[in-house]
Design a protein around this motif. Structure first.
Motif, PDB file in Angstrom:
ATOM      1  N   LEU A  15     -53.320 -54.970  11.038  1.00  0.00           N
ATOM      2  CA  LEU A  15     -54.620 -54.364  11.294  1.00  0.00           C
ATOM      3  C   LEU A  15     -55.738 -55.403  11.308  1.00  0.00           C
ATOM      4  CD1 LEU A  15     -56.033 -51.694  11.817  1.00  0.00           C
ATOM      5  CD2 LEU A  15     -56.382 -51.450   9.339  1.00  0.00           C
ATOM      6  N   SER A  16     -55.660 -56.390  10.431  1.00  0.00           N
ATOM      7  CA  SER A  16     -56.718 -57.398  10.379  1.00  0.00           C
ATOM      8  C   SER A  16     -56.757 -58.243  11.644  1.00  0.00           C
ATOM      9  CB  SER A  16     -56.498 -58.302   9.160  1.00  0.00           C
ATOM     10  OG  SER A  16     -55.230 -58.933   9.243  1.00  0.00           O
ATOM     11  N   GLU A  17     -55.579 -58.484  12.249  1.00  0.00           N
ATOM     12  CA  GLU A  17     -55.543 -59.290  13.463  1.00  0.00           C
ATOM     13  C   GLU A  17     -55.936 -58.490  14.686  1.00  0.00           C
ATOM     14  OE1 GLU A  17     -51.770 -61.109  13.856  1.00  0.00           O
ATOM     15  OE2 GLU A  17     -51.740 -61.933  11.844  1.00  0.00           O
ATOM     16  N   LEU A  18     -55.781 -57.169  14.639  1.00  0.00           N
ATOM     17  CA  LEU A  18     -56.072 -56.321  15.803  1.00  0.00           C
ATOM     18  C   LEU A  18     -57.526 -55.883  15.867  1.00  0.00           C
ATOM     19  CD1 LEU A  18     -52.917 -54.035  15.796  1.00  0.00           C
ATOM     20  CD2 LEU A  18     -53.308 -56.090  17.130  1.00  0.00           C
ATOM     21  N   GLU A  19     -58.310 -56.202  14.835  1.00  0.00           N
ATOM     22  CA  GLU A  19     -59.694 -55.721  14.817  1.00  0.00           C
ATOM     23  C   GLU A  19     -60.523 -56.337  15.936  1.00  0.00           C
ATOM     24  OE1 GLU A  19     -61.176 -56.528  10.959  1.00  0.00           O
ATOM     25  OE2 GLU A  19     -60.170 -54.835  10.010  1.00  0.00           O
ATOM     26  N   ASP A  20     -60.217 -57.593  16.299  1.00  0.00           N
ATOM     27  CA  ASP A  20     -61.009 -58.283  17.325  1.00  0.00           C
ATOM     28  C   ASP A  20     -60.580 -57.930  18.744  1.00  0.00           C
ATOM     29  OD1 ASP A  20     -62.374 -59.519  15.306  1.00  0.00           O
ATOM     30  OD2 ASP A  20     -61.063 -61.283  15.289  1.00  0.00           O
ATOM     31  N   LEU A  21     -59.504 -57.165  18.906  1.00  0.00           N
ATOM     32  CA  LEU A  21     -59.013 -56.828  20.252  1.00  0.00           C
ATOM     33  C   LEU A  21     -59.765 -55.638  20.820  1.00  0.00           C
ATOM     34  CD1 LEU A  21     -55.160 -57.146  19.742  1.00  0.00           C
ATOM     35  CD2 LEU A  21     -56.725 -58.852  20.639  1.00  0.00           C
ATOM     36  N   LYS A  22     -59.840 -55.609  22.141  1.00  0.00           N
ATOM     37  CA  LYS A  22     -60.411 -54.440  22.820  1.00  0.00           C
ATOM     38  C   LYS A  22     -59.419 -53.283  22.766  1.00  0.00           C
ATOM     39  CE  LYS A  22     -62.980 -57.365  26.047  1.00  0.00           C
ATOM     40  NZ  LYS A  22     -63.194 -57.713  27.460  1.00  0.00           N
ATOM     41  N   GLU A  23     -59.907 -52.101  23.133  1.00  0.00           N
ATOM     42  CA  GLU A  23     -59.049 -50.922  23.052  1.00  0.00           C
ATOM     43  C   GLU A  23     -57.867 -51.046  24.007  1.00  0.00           C
ATOM     44  OE1 GLU A  23     -58.938 -48.358  21.066  1.00  0.00           O
ATOM     45  OE2 GLU A  23     -60.581 -49.209  19.906  1.00  0.00           O
ATOM     46  N   GLU A  24     -58.116 -51.545  25.246  1.00  0.00           N
ATOM     47  CA  GLU A  24     -57.007 -51.639  26.198  1.00  0.00           C
ATOM     48  C   GLU A  24     -56.006 -52.706  25.782  1.00  0.00           C
ATOM     49  OE1 GLU A  24     -60.482 -54.035  27.929  1.00  0.00           O
ATOM     50  OE2 GLU A  24     -60.167 -52.061  27.015  1.00  0.00           O
ATOM     51  N   GLU A  25     -56.478 -53.735  24.996  1.00  0.00           N
ATOM     52  CA  GLU A  25     -55.577 -54.783  24.557  1.00  0.00           C
ATOM     53  C   GLU A  25     -54.663 -54.309  23.425  1.00  0.00           C
ATOM     54  OE1 GLU A  25     -58.172 -57.948  23.556  1.00  0.00           O
ATOM     55  OE2 GLU A  25     -58.462 -58.623  25.623  1.00  0.00           O
ATOM     56  N   LYS A  26     -54.933 -53.147  22.870  1.00  0.00           N
ATOM     57  CA  LYS A  26     -54.063 -52.571  21.842  1.00  0.00           C
ATOM     58  C   LYS A  26     -53.009 -51.644  22.446  1.00  0.00           C
ATOM     59  CE  LYS A  26     -57.771 -52.720  18.380  1.00  0.00           C
ATOM     60  NZ  LYS A  26     -58.593 -51.923  17.445  1.00  0.00           N
ATOM     61  N   ASN A  27     -52.963 -51.574  23.760  1.00  0.00           N
ATOM     62  CA  ASN A  27     -52.019 -50.695  24.448  1.00  0.00           C
ATOM     63  C   ASN A  27     -50.844 -51.543  24.938  1.00  0.00           C
ATOM     64  OD1 ASN A  27     -50.654 -48.836  25.956  1.00  0.00           O
ATOM     65  ND2 ASN A  27     -52.383 -48.286  27.262  1.00  0.00           N
ATOM     66  N   PRO A  28     -49.605 -51.281  24.461  1.00  0.00           N
ATOM     67  CA  PRO A  28     -48.457 -52.093  24.890  1.00  0.00           C
ATOM     68  C   PRO A  28     -48.225 -52.051  26.398  1.00  0.00           C
ATOM     69  CG  PRO A  28     -47.910 -50.765  22.963  1.00  0.00           C
ATOM     70  CD  PRO A  28     -49.237 -50.300  23.434  1.00  0.00           C
ATOM     71  N   ASP A  29     -48.462 -50.902  27.026  1.00  0.00           N
ATOM     72  CA  ASP A  29     -48.257 -50.807  28.479  1.00  0.00           C
ATOM     73  C   ASP A  29     -49.241 -51.701  29.220  1.00  0.00           C
ATOM     74  OD1 ASP A  29     -46.188 -49.007  28.204  1.00  0.00           O
ATOM     75  OD2 ASP A  29     -47.537 -47.279  28.180  1.00  0.00           O
ATOM     76  N   TRP A  30     -50.509 -51.732  28.753  1.00  0.00           N
ATOM     77  CA  TRP A  30     -51.507 -52.610  29.390  1.00  0.00           C
ATOM     78  C   TRP A  30     -51.109 -54.066  29.218  1.00  0.00           C
ATOM     79  CZ3 TRP A  30     -54.844 -56.498  27.988  1.00  0.00           C
ATOM     80  CH2 TRP A  30     -55.873 -56.798  28.872  1.00  0.00           C
ATOM     81  N   LEU A  31     -50.620 -54.435  28.024  1.00  0.00           N
ATOM     82  CA  LEU A  31     -50.197 -55.809  27.778  1.00  0.00           C
ATOM     83  C   LEU A  31     -48.981 -56.170  28.633  1.00  0.00           C
ATOM     84  CD1 LEU A  31     -50.620 -55.871  23.906  1.00  0.00           C
ATOM     85  CD2 LEU A  31     -51.984 -57.163  25.543  1.00  0.00           C
ATOM     86  N   LYS A  32     -48.087 -55.209  28.838  1.00  0.00           N
ATOM     87  CA  LYS A  32     -46.911 -55.466  29.690  1.00  0.00           C
ATOM     88  C   LYS A  32     -47.352 -55.756  31.127  1.00  0.00           C
ATOM     89  CE  LYS A  32     -44.252 -52.009  30.905  1.00  0.00           C
ATOM     90  NZ  LYS A  32     -44.286 -52.048  32.377  1.00  0.00           N
ATOM     91  N   ASP A  33     -48.274 -54.944  31.652  1.00  0.00           N
ATOM     92  CA  ASP A  33     -48.770 -55.186  33.014  1.00  0.00           C
ATOM     93  C   ASP A  33     -49.480 -56.534  33.101  1.00  0.00           C
ATOM     94  OD1 ASP A  33     -47.785 -52.738  33.729  1.00  0.00           O
ATOM     95  OD2 ASP A  33     -49.690 -51.686  33.441  1.00  0.00           O
ATOM     96  N   LYS A  34     -50.237 -56.893  32.055  1.00  0.00           N
ATOM     97  CA  LYS A  34     -50.921 -58.185  32.033  1.00  0.00           C
ATOM     98  C   LYS A  34     -49.908 -59.326  32.057  1.00  0.00           C
ATOM     99  CE  LYS A  34     -54.885 -60.389  31.596  1.00  0.00           C
ATOM    100  NZ  LYS A  34     -55.968 -60.266  32.583  1.00  0.00           N
ATOM    101  N   GLY A  35     -48.849 -59.194  31.252  1.00  0.00           N
ATOM    102  CA  GLY A  35     -47.809 -60.215  31.251  1.00  0.00           C
ATOM    103  C   GLY A  35     -47.107 -60.328  32.595  1.00  0.00           C
ATOM    104  N   ASN A  36     -46.884 -59.189  33.266  1.00  0.00           N
ATOM    105  CA  ASN A  36     -46.245 -59.220  34.591  1.00  0.00           C
ATOM    106  C   ASN A  36     -47.106 -59.996  35.585  1.00  0.00           C
ATOM    107  OD1 ASN A  36     -44.268 -57.667  33.462  1.00  0.00           O
ATOM    108  ND2 ASN A  36     -44.947 -55.741  34.369  1.00  0.00           N
ATOM    109  N   LYS A  37     -48.445 -59.769  35.555  1.00  0.00           N
ATOM    110  CA  LYS A  37     -49.337 -60.489  36.468  1.00  0.00           C
ATOM    111  C   LYS A  37     -49.318 -61.991  36.178  1.00  0.00           C
ATOM    112  CE  LYS A  37     -52.479 -56.584  37.112  1.00  0.00           C
ATOM    113  NZ  LYS A  37     -53.856 -56.074  36.877  1.00  0.00           N
ATOM    114  N   MET A  38     -49.312 -62.368  34.887  1.00  0.00           N
ATOM    115  CA  MET A  38     -49.273 -63.793  34.537  1.00  0.00           C
ATOM    116  C   MET A  38     -47.953 -64.421  34.960  1.00  0.00           C
ATOM    117  SD  MET A  38     -51.050 -63.647  30.782  1.00  0.00           S
ATOM    118  CE  MET A  38     -52.761 -63.178  30.568  1.00  0.00           C
ATOM    119  N   PHE A  39     -46.843 -63.677  34.822  1.00  0.00           N
ATOM    120  CA  PHE A  39     -45.542 -64.188  35.251  1.00  0.00           C
ATOM    121  C   PHE A  39     -45.536 -64.420  36.756  1.00  0.00           C
ATOM    122  CE2 PHE A  39     -41.220 -63.661  36.808  1.00  0.00           C
ATOM    123  CZ  PHE A  39     -40.496 -64.490  35.955  1.00  0.00           C
TER     124      PHE A  39
END
Length: 443
Positions: free
Chosen positions: A280-304
């Motif tokens: 929880l302490s590390e996630l406080e600085d993240l945006k709401e969409e950055e706390k969504n695993p599906d959003w992070l997966k799509d972000k990783g796909n674009k970077m790949f």
């Protein structure tokens, strides 16, 4: 030096001068003619005709016709008079130069004025077009508003008509219900009157009978018999009953529930809460969409796709921390590790993805094929990496090489069982079989 055209003829009337200039063999256009109110020049290099006119002319209305090797000028005089000659006599070079410069300046000023006039005319035309467009749009808007108002009035009238009909129907129903209720009440009253009448007649007969019996038996009273018949039992004593229920998370009854599945679900929920609370302490600085695993997966796909494999691994790592039950995250991260030559991590992520892709169903066939192929590829690359290393124990090296090839072959055969029509996987598996046979023979 220019060649002067000396041959020309002219005649005049009270209002115009007619000049004929022969230009045989020369191609003359309007660009070769320059004329002001006191200066006329026809320049067709290397030939030149120049004249300082005797009196001012109206250069706007004057004309020049070109044809049949002749340029014919019609020069209209500003003042009606007869000229003594076509040009001014005894003009020295300085006066001629001065006249030329004045003619050029006047022509430039006239051209500038015409340009400004054209610009003003163009702006006026644009303004007129804009005003016309605005008027058309305003008319169209008013027309649309009129249609909307007509439609609104029409709908309002229909709504009012429907409301009045509803009121009339409700009123009619209410009157009908009141009539039916009145009839029912009247029927009940009539039945009650009939019952009262019947009861009165029967009571009279009973009372007469009892009076006769009383007269025959002097020791009994009619009031004591009525009291005996109307005696009621005693009320029960008050008490409380305590009921204890087994505490349960789910609303269903215990006999209707599946205890094992419910306990597994509760355990998973508790594990997820502990994971989120720990980070929880590390996630406080993240945006709401950055706390969504599906959003992070799509972000990783674009970077790949962009070739930034380290950034893609970081995105998948955070997504796995948020939800470690998605096999696609491990599968994608294994692809990144293959690109970065992190072969052991690629094997671990592929194995984790296969562990989560259970039970094997048609919906996860493609994911399982990818997991087996990526793990087999990682085993193959491990074998190639080991092959380039010097090893003193040749037999141990060959044994390890055979184990890696066997592991890769097992993964490719598992992928072929899922997708037997995949020619690429079948071809790679056949190559591995030949390689294993060659390794065994050499050892």
């Amino acid at each position: 030096m220019p060649l002067w055209l000396r041959e020309h003829s002219w005649r005049q009337s009270g209002t115009a001068v007619y000049l004929s200039l022969p230009v045989r063999g020369l191609r003359v256009t309007a660009a070769n003619i320059f004329c002001t109110e006191r200066y006329l020049k026809v320049s067709v290099p290397p030939f030149l005709f120049e004249a300082v006119l005797y009196a001012p002319i109206d250069e706007t209305n004057s004309t020049a016709k070109i044809g049949n090797g002749i340029v014919f000028f019609t020069l209209y005089k500003k003042e009606a008079s007869m000229w003594e000659s076509l040009t001014v006599a005894d003009v020295n070079k300085e006066e001629l130069q001065h006249l030329r410069e004045n003619a050029v300046l006047r022509a430039q000023e006239k051209a500038k004025e015409e340009t400004e006039a054209k610009k003003v005319t163009k702006q006026e035309h644009k303004k007129y077009a804009l005003e016309a467009t605005m008027k058309l749009e305003e008319a169209e808007r008013k027309r649309i508003e009129g249609l909307k108002e007509e439609e609104r009035q029409k709908v309002t009238k229909e709504l009012e008509l429907w409301r009045s009909q509803q009121k009339d129907d409700d009123k009619q129903k209410r009157v009908q219900n009141e009539g039916e209720l009145h009839e029912e009440v009247e029927q009940l009253k009539e039945k009650k009157r009939e019952k009262i009448n019947k009861t009165g007649i029967s009571n009279e007969g009973i009372s007469k009978t009892k009076l006769k019996d009383t007269r025959g038996h002097g020791s009994h009273s009619i009031f004591s018999e009525n009291l005996k018949e109307e005696q009621l039992p005693a009320p029960r004593s008050a008490g409380t009953i305590k009921i204890n229920f087994t505490p349960r998370v789910f609303p269903t009854a215990l006999r209707e529930s599946r205890v094992a599945e419910e306990e597994e679900w509760l355990q998973k929920q508790a594990e997820a809460r502990r994971t989120i609370s720990a980070d929880l302490s590390e996630l406080e600085d993240l945006k709401e969409e950055e706390k969504n695993p599906d959003w992070l997966k799509d972000k990783g796909n674009k970077m790949f796709a962009a070739g930034d494999y380290l950034a893609a691994v970081n995105a998948y790592n955070l997504a796995v921390r948020l939800n470690n039950k998605l096999p696609q995250l491990y599968l994608n991260r294994a692809a990144c590790h293959l690109k970065l030559r992190n072969l052991h991590k690629a094997i671990e992520d592929s194995s984790k993805a296969l562990e989560l892709l259970t039970p094997p169903v048609p919906d996860n066939e493609n994911a399982r094929v990818k997991a087996y192929v990526r793990r087999g590829t990682a085993f193959c690359q491990l074998e190639l990496y080991a092959e380039g290393k010097p090893n003193e124990d040749y037999f141990l090296f060959s044994y390890l090489q055979a184990i890696l090839f066997t592991a890769r072959l097992q993964d490719y055969e598992a992928a072929l069982k899922i997708d037997p029509k995949n020619k690429a996987i079948e071809k790679d598996a056949e190559k591995i079989r030949h390689t294993i046979q060659g390794t065994v023979q050499n050892s």
